[in-house]
Design an enzyme around this catalytic site. Sequence first.
Site, PDB file in Angstrom:
ATOM      1  N   SER A 178       0.771  -1.144  -0.073  1.00 40.93           N
ATOM      2  CA  SER A 178      -0.080  -0.027   0.077  1.00 40.93           C
ATOM      3  C   SER A 178       0.958   1.187   0.042  1.00 40.93           C
ATOM      4  CB  SER A 178      -0.865   0.060   1.354  1.00 40.93           C
ATOM      5  OG  SER A 178      -1.551  -1.175   1.398  1.00 40.93           O
TER       6      SER A 178
HETATM    7  N1  SAH Z   1      -0.385  -4.692   4.224  1.00 38.67           N
HETATM    8  C1  SAH Z   1       0.052  -5.127   2.970  1.00 38.67           C
HETATM    9  C2  SAH Z   1      -0.828  -4.990   1.839  1.00 38.67           C
HETATM   10  C3  SAH Z   1      -0.757  -6.222   0.905  1.00 38.67           C
HETATM   11  S1  SAH Z   1      -2.262  -5.970  -0.459  1.00 38.67           S
HETATM   12  C4  SAH Z   1       1.403  -4.633   2.513  1.00 38.67           C
HETATM   13  O1  SAH Z   1       1.801  -3.547   3.475  1.00 38.67           O
HETATM   14  O2  SAH Z   1       2.221  -4.895   1.842  1.00 38.67           O
HETATM   15  C5  SAH Z   1      -3.258  -7.211   0.318  1.00 38.67           C
HETATM   16  C6  SAH Z   1      -3.063  -8.425   0.688  1.00 38.67           C
HETATM   17  O3  SAH Z   1      -4.268  -9.162   1.323  1.00 38.67           O
HETATM   18  C7  SAH Z   1      -2.574  -9.238  -0.642  1.00 38.67           C
HETATM   19  O4  SAH Z   1      -1.419  -9.802  -0.260  1.00 38.67           O
HETATM   20  C8  SAH Z   1      -3.555 -10.435  -0.462  1.00 38.67           C
HETATM   21  O5  SAH Z   1      -3.172 -11.845  -0.978  1.00 38.67           O
HETATM   22  C9  SAH Z   1      -4.174 -10.621   0.932  1.00 38.67           C
HETATM   23  N2  SAH Z   1      -5.382 -11.188   1.024  1.00 38.67           N
HETATM   24  C10 SAH Z   1      -6.544 -10.953   0.395  1.00 38.67           C
HETATM   25  N3  SAH Z   1      -7.755 -11.678   1.103  1.00 38.67           N
HETATM   26  C11 SAH Z   1      -7.146 -12.350   2.036  1.00 38.67           C
HETATM   27  C12 SAH Z   1      -7.713 -13.034   3.135  1.00 38.67           C
HETATM   28  N4  SAH Z   1      -9.088 -13.567   2.999  1.00 38.67           N
HETATM   29  N5  SAH Z   1      -6.845 -13.671   4.071  1.00 38.67           N
HETATM   30  C13 SAH Z   1      -5.565 -13.047   3.907  1.00 38.67           C
HETATM   31  N6  SAH Z   1      -4.992 -12.391   3.076  1.00 38.67           N
HETATM   32  C14 SAH Z   1      -5.965 -11.890   2.343  1.00 38.67           C
END
Ligand code: SAH
Length: 224
Positions: free
Chosen positions: A71
């Site tokens: 993000s």
């Molecule tokens: N906080 C992260 C943002 C990653 S984007 C950072 O700082 O890099 C969001 C992430 O959520 C993705 O990696 C995606 O695979 C994950 N995601 C989506 N649905 C999910 C779920 N039900 N449980 C766990 N992770 C999930």
Amino acid sequence: MGAMLRPYEDNALEPARRQMLEEHLCGRGITDPDVLRAMAEVPRERFVSPEQRHRAYTDGPLPIGEGQTISQPYIVALMTQLLRVNRESEVLEVGTGSGYQTAVLAHLAGVVYSMERVKPLLDEAFDRLMALGIRNIHLRYGDGSIGWPEAAPFERILITAGAPELPTNLLLTQLQDNGIAVLPVGDIQEQVLVEIRRRGDALQRTDICPCRFVKLIGQAGWSE
Ligand code: SAH
């Protein structure tokens, strides 16, 4: 602000890091000194691929593989500020991704439980967090939309992927009374960042701003 900047691994990134702190965070209302300190201390360039390193401190999301993104720094700081964590807080994070937000939270909270549904991303995040000496975290592979019942209740819940609707079941069973959750809710193209305060069986919702996250995929999210 100079005093809070740690000595840096790559001097070429220093101006961009300073600009992130001063313009993109302080300049837009990130005022919590603890959040600013955490953002200054976590080396964001460690959470992106070598090809993206030179862009690590730019004001936007970056690809981390598997169709997912790390993000935008402002959004990470804003969500962290809204969560109001302290050294005692036990936090559930859904969507470990690169592990960057996990690292920022771990700087401020007691313990962070973070879940990710894409195994290669989780493994890379684990390696990065270990290499940085961050130990007050637990990572789990699986659908975070159903939470982590064995570790619940949590004082704080942060979801970093967008759900079509509020995951009320998760919030009413795993968020402590009076606890705070921050998450994006809405359609695939655009969501609203919401802050939830649990009061008994009620969830008080405050809309913060429009935002755009990748999809939350799972039981309380979108189907694949
Ligand atoms: N906080 C992260 C943002 C990653 S984007 C950072 O700082 O890099 C969001 C992430 O959520 C993705 O990696 C995606 O695979 C994950 N995601 C989506 N649905 C999910 C779920 N039900 N449980 C766990 N992770 C999930």
